[in-house]
Design a protein around this motif. Structure first.
Motif, PDB file in Angstrom:
ATOM      1  N   UNK A   1      12.893   9.193  -5.512  1.00  0.00           N
ATOM      2  CA  UNK A   1      12.765   8.017  -5.241  1.00  0.00           C
ATOM      3  C   UNK A   1      11.737   7.099  -6.309  1.00  0.00           C
TER       4      UNK A   1
ATOM      5  N   UNK B   1      -2.486  -0.906  -3.286  1.00  0.00           N
ATOM      6  CA  UNK B   1      -2.320   0.499  -2.811  1.00  0.00           C
ATOM      7  C   UNK B   1      -0.995   0.938  -2.832  1.00  0.00           C
ATOM      8  N   UNK B   2      -0.009   0.215  -2.753  1.00  0.00           N
ATOM      9  CA  UNK B   2       1.264   0.697  -2.683  1.00  0.00           C
ATOM     10  C   UNK B   2       1.853   1.379  -3.927  1.00  0.00           C
TER      11      UNK B   2
ATOM     12  N   UNK C   1       0.245   3.669  -5.173  1.00  0.00           N
ATOM     13  CA  UNK C   1      -0.123   4.921  -5.109  1.00  0.00           C
ATOM     14  C   UNK C   1       1.317   5.666  -4.672  1.00  0.00           C
ATOM     15  N   UNK C   2       2.195   5.081  -3.877  1.00  0.00           N
ATOM     16  CA  UNK C   2       3.281   5.775  -3.233  1.00  0.00           C
ATOM     17  C   UNK C   2       4.282   6.114  -4.196  1.00  0.00           C
ATOM     18  N   UNK C   3       5.172   7.151  -3.752  1.00  0.00           N
ATOM     19  CA  UNK C   3       5.936   7.744  -4.713  1.00  0.00           C
ATOM     20  C   UNK C   3       7.027   6.837  -5.316  1.00  0.00           C
ATOM     21  N   UNK C   4       7.155   5.672  -4.729  1.00  0.00           N
ATOM     22  CA  UNK C   4       8.193   4.726  -5.367  1.00  0.00           C
ATOM     23  C   UNK C   4       7.497   4.345  -6.746  1.00  0.00           C
TER      24      UNK C   4
ATOM     25  N   UNK D   1      -8.590   2.415  -0.593  1.00  0.00           N
ATOM     26  CA  UNK D   1      -8.356   1.268  -0.903  1.00  0.00           C
ATOM     27  C   UNK D   1      -8.201   0.430   0.431  1.00  0.00           C
TER      28      UNK D   1
ATOM     29  N   UNK E   1       4.154  11.641   5.004  1.00  0.00           N
ATOM     30  CA  UNK E   1       3.184  10.698   4.153  1.00  0.00           C
ATOM     31  C   UNK E   1       3.887   9.742   2.881  1.00  0.00           C
ATOM     32  N   UNK E   2       4.690  10.600   2.298  1.00  0.00           N
ATOM     33  CA  UNK E   2       5.328  10.433   1.149  1.00  0.00           C
ATOM     34  C   UNK E   2       6.571   9.578   1.525  1.00  0.00           C
TER      35      UNK E   2
ATOM     36  N   UNK F   1       5.641   6.034   3.091  1.00  0.00           N
ATOM     37  CA  UNK F   1       5.059   5.151   2.003  1.00  0.00           C
ATOM     38  C   UNK F   1       6.199   4.438   1.456  1.00  0.00           C
ATOM     39  N   UNK F   2       7.160   4.930   1.072  1.00  0.00           N
ATOM     40  CA  UNK F   2       8.218   4.291   0.299  1.00  0.00           C
ATOM     41  C   UNK F   2       9.168   3.377   1.448  1.00  0.00           C
TER      42      UNK F   2
ATOM     43  N   UNK G   1       7.985   2.061   4.072  1.00  0.00           N
ATOM     44  CA  UNK G   1       7.428   0.815   4.543  1.00  0.00           C
ATOM     45  C   UNK G   1       7.790  -0.100   3.348  1.00  0.00           C
TER      46      UNK G   1
ATOM     47  N   UNK H   1       6.664 -10.499   0.294  1.00  0.00           N
ATOM     48  CA  UNK H   1       6.600  -9.291   1.163  1.00  0.00           C
ATOM     49  C   UNK H   1       6.037  -9.290   2.340  1.00  0.00           C
TER      50      UNK H   1
END
Lengths: 253, 506
Positions: A14, A144-145, A147-150, B160, B269-270, B273-274, B276, B290
């Motif tokens: 992703x 912070x987002x 840092x997500x994999x996206x 953060x 977690x991964x 995160x996406x 969300x 957003x």
């Protein structure tokens, strides 16, 4: 264990291809960089009156908008009767100099963010320490987002770290409250030199909705020298990433 | 002879005349608040308003879930009054706020210190010393003993995240007491809201807690509409409900991911995160932002939904539903995760009731408390909402409630989107606010009950605008959850509450 593998396969890869591929598509109602036109301006001042934070002023016969202070609420655009203010979908809002954030009537331009010095020192590895000083958790969340994999900020050699002693730069959000002033100063002092400062969001740049409050300091500039400003309320993650990549010279201006 | 009413009882978001709110004697007020709460209500708001003669009028807003009514009462005090906290621990934060702003001493308060380290709004002699008023220097509750040690964390944390200070009293690894000292995010919003509505009001509201922009904007809109008797078009009511539930979906998904990450379980977690982000992007599809900034307005919404947009939201939600179920199932079926979630940070139902917990944290301890069910507005008036609960009150229960609420919110959003849409406006310009009225507006935001209390003066502007973010109730719950826990469980307990600093500090 097998369930985790199966889930991984189903959820798929992703991480976005940007900046090598196209940037993620922004929604049609996204509010980005404004374009101003003074051709029909009668200097009625209604745009300036509509602005909640005094970001828009009428100067030299036309509107002028400080995107650093702007909350991107579009009230000025709605107030202007001749289309003098138009917000585009342009997400590239960051700039290295505070004055470059002020948009004047005329063709759209992008503020310069690149710094030769920052590129040389931190171009390959940049560790960020985030400090929220009165931020509402929107700028924090959309930083912070990354840092997500996206978004996968790590692929650019950029990482948020836990200790200021491990950091190269501070990424500040919030209008800098009086109650957090000491904490911010001490965190900055704890970052080893050479170091630099990024202000993310209208609050950290100019105070945001809290501009002029006795409890706040109208952003980080009164306390620290800011090297990169990233406007928005909050800025879209793409705007934040663009700012970080451009200051480092990882994407073209 | 009929008994004189000791409270005025109103429904959520229904305005009333200020003069109809009873003003009791100090003792009578105390007894009335204590007995109403002992009979099942909880303190939704308790605050002071300075009077021209230097006295302070205290208002208590008590939420009576069973009766679906808000009981409001008041009293006038000068420099002190008998503290409620000794009998009702849930009053502790409110009384500290009153003490630091109005310099009124709640006599018998067990641990009186500033709540937000904010400036006083009176010239009366101070009841706190300059050191007590200084953030970071105000004394902390401490334990004595040969092997007792203190751990101080913050205001700047490792992640953060917003700033706050945590002071642990430990014996070895065991935490005996945690004191949470906030105020670093204090921006002076409550004071600035007085004199509104004006062009900044909406921005203050949407940044009270930026991750709860919709929850707070809805509370504000309801309050304004109640005070102006404004109508809200049906389309707008539905768009607001969709926005509120999307906010909950995004945050609950993020929280489950964060909990997973905290126990070192990477997959969920991964994935979360996406996921969300996918939901936040749906809110952006509706309004451009957003976090839902600029979507709600008193009188309706600023954006409409068209056929294509509705289709797109439904399609993305289908994909989201499939993926989030997989991510959550994985989390809840992994033994090493459950071992870390279960029996950690337990809040019993009795304790939750006593300290006035709200939101998923309250429901995880077995309370059915939910504004959508107890004080319904909008679509919930015609279709009653049934809250989900868990019983164990631990981290696992707080995760479980979120997982179940994701399903509930998905249903709510889909039902609204799929029901036939009648053409029409999404916004009707509200008239001016009526003078000398009061209103209490509650919404169930993703963290729990958001409470706004407004009072208008002669010209229809706000003479007072009080905000109670759910975090004000629940920070004390986090402190209680840590008792007799290992200090290494703090991050996990903290994430299971995931409270707002700025919403608390205002």
């Amino acid at each position: 264990m097998f369930e985790a593998f199966i889930a991984r396969l189903q959820q798929g890869h992703r991480t976005m291809r940007y900046p090598d591929g196209p940037a993620p598509e922004l929604p049609d109602r996204f509010v980005g960089r404004p374009v101003l036109d003074k051709s029909g301006c009668r200097e009625c001042g209604e745009c300036a009156d509509a602005c909640p934070v005094g970001a828009l002023t009428v100067v030299d016969g036309g509107p002028q908008l400080d995107t650093g202070a702007c909350l991107f609420c579009r009230q000025c655009e709605l107030a202007c009767t001749h289309g003098g203010v138009h917000f585009t979908k342009e997400h590239r809002l960051a700039g290295a100099r505070r004055e470059d954030l002020i948009v004047k009537p005329g063709p759209a331009t992008i503020a310069k963010a690149y710094s030769e010095e920052i590129h040389k020192r931190f171009g390959r590895s940049l560790k960020l320490r985030q400090v929220s000083a009165g931020g509402c958790n929107a700028c924090e969340a959309d930083s912070n987002v990354l840092n997500t994999l996206a978004w996968d900020l790590g692929r650019f050699g950029v990482q948020f770290v836990a200790s200021p002693r491990h950091a190269d730069a501070l990424l500040i959000t919030g209008p800098v409250t009086e109650n957090m002033l000491l904490g911010l100063k001490k965190t900055y002092e704890a970052v080893p030199a050479p170091k630099f400062v990024i202000a993310v969001g209208a609050c950290a740049i100019a105070g945001g909705p809290y501009r002029g409050h006795a409890e706040c300091h109208d952003g980080a500039s009164g306390t620290l020298k800011v090297d990169l400003f990233i406007p928005g309320c909050p800025p879209h993650p793409l705007t934040i990433l663009d700012g970080i990549l451009r200051v480092l010279g990882k994407v073209e201006e | 002879m009929t008994a004189v009413a000791r409270t005025i009882r109103v429904r959520n978001a229904v305005a009333f005349q200020v003069k109809d709110c009873p003003v009791l004697g100090e003792r009578e007020f105390h007894d009335e608040v204590v007995s109403t709460v002992r009979n099942g209500a909880w303190i939704a708001a308790l605050y002071g308003e300075g009077q021209p003669d230097g006295s302070v009028k205290l208002f208590a807003v008590l939420a009576d879930d069973a009766a679906h009514e808000l009981a409001i009462t008041s009293t006038v005090v000068r420099d002190k009054y008998p503290s409620l906290t000794a009998e009702l621990p849930q009053a502790q934060a409110f009384e500290r706020d009153i003490a630091e702003v109005w310099r009124i001493r709640p006599v018998g308060h067990p641990w009186l210190k500033p709540l937000r380290f904010q400036a006083a709004r009176t010239d009366a002699p101070d009841i706190l010393t300059p050191v007590e008023r200084k953030i970071g220097q105000s004394p902390f509750f401490s334990m004595l003993g040969e092997e007792i040690h203190e751990v101080a964390v913050g205001p700047v944390h490792a992640g953060v995240i917003e700033p706050g200070h945590f002071r642990f009293q430990c014996h070895g690894e065991t935490v005996h007491h945690l004191e949470i000292s906030l105020g670093y995010q204090h921006r002076g919003v409550t004071k600035a809201l007085v004199g509104g509505p004006n062009k900044r009001t909406q921005h203050y509201i949407e940044t009270l807690a930026g991750d709860t922009s919709v929850g707070h904007a809805l509370a504000y809109a309801q309050a304004s509409e109640g005070l102006s008797r404004g109508e809200v078009p049906g389309r707008a009511v539905r768009i607001r409900q969709i926005a509120l539930e999307l906010e909950r979906l995004a945050c609950h998904t993020g929280d489950l991911g964060a909990l997973s990450g905290d126990v070192g379980f990477q997959p969920t977690d991964a994935f979360c995160g996406r996921l969300r982000g996918d939901v936040l992007n749906l809110t952006a599809l509706i309004c451009g932002n957003r976090f839902g900034r600029g979507l709600l307005r008193p009188g309706g919404t600023r954006h409409d939904l068209d056929e294509a947009r509705i289709r797109k939201v439904l399609d993305v939600l289908d994909a989201y539903a499939k993926d989030v179920r997989q991510a959550v199932d994985l989390l809840q079926s992994t033994a090493s995760v459950l071992a870390r979630f279960e029996s950690v940070g337990v809040i019993s139902k009795e304790l939750a009731t006593e300290i006035g917990l709200v939101g998923p944290a309250a429901r995880a301890s077995g309370l059915t408390r939910d504004v959508r069910a107890d004080f319904p507005t909008g679509a919930h008036l015609v279709r009653p909402y049934v809250p989900v609960t868990a019983t164990t009150g631990d981290v696992a229960a707080r995760a479980k409630v979120r997982a179940l609420e994701i399903e509930k919110s998905l249903d709510l959003v889909r039902r609204e989107l799929q029901a036939p849409w009648r053409d029409g406006l999404t916004w009707l310009e509200p008239g001016g606010l009526r003078p000398h009225e009061m209103i209490v507006s509650l919404t169930e935001a993703w963290r729990g009950a958001v409470c706004h209390v407004a009072r208008t003066e002669a010209t229809g502007h706000f003479a007072c605008y009080q905000v109670v973010d759910p975090s004000v109730h629940n920070w004390f719950g986090l402190a209680c959850a840590l008792r007799e826990q290992a200090i290494s469980d703090f991050p996990l307990c903290n994430k299971s509450f995931n409270l707002s600093y700025c919403g608390h500090d205002l």
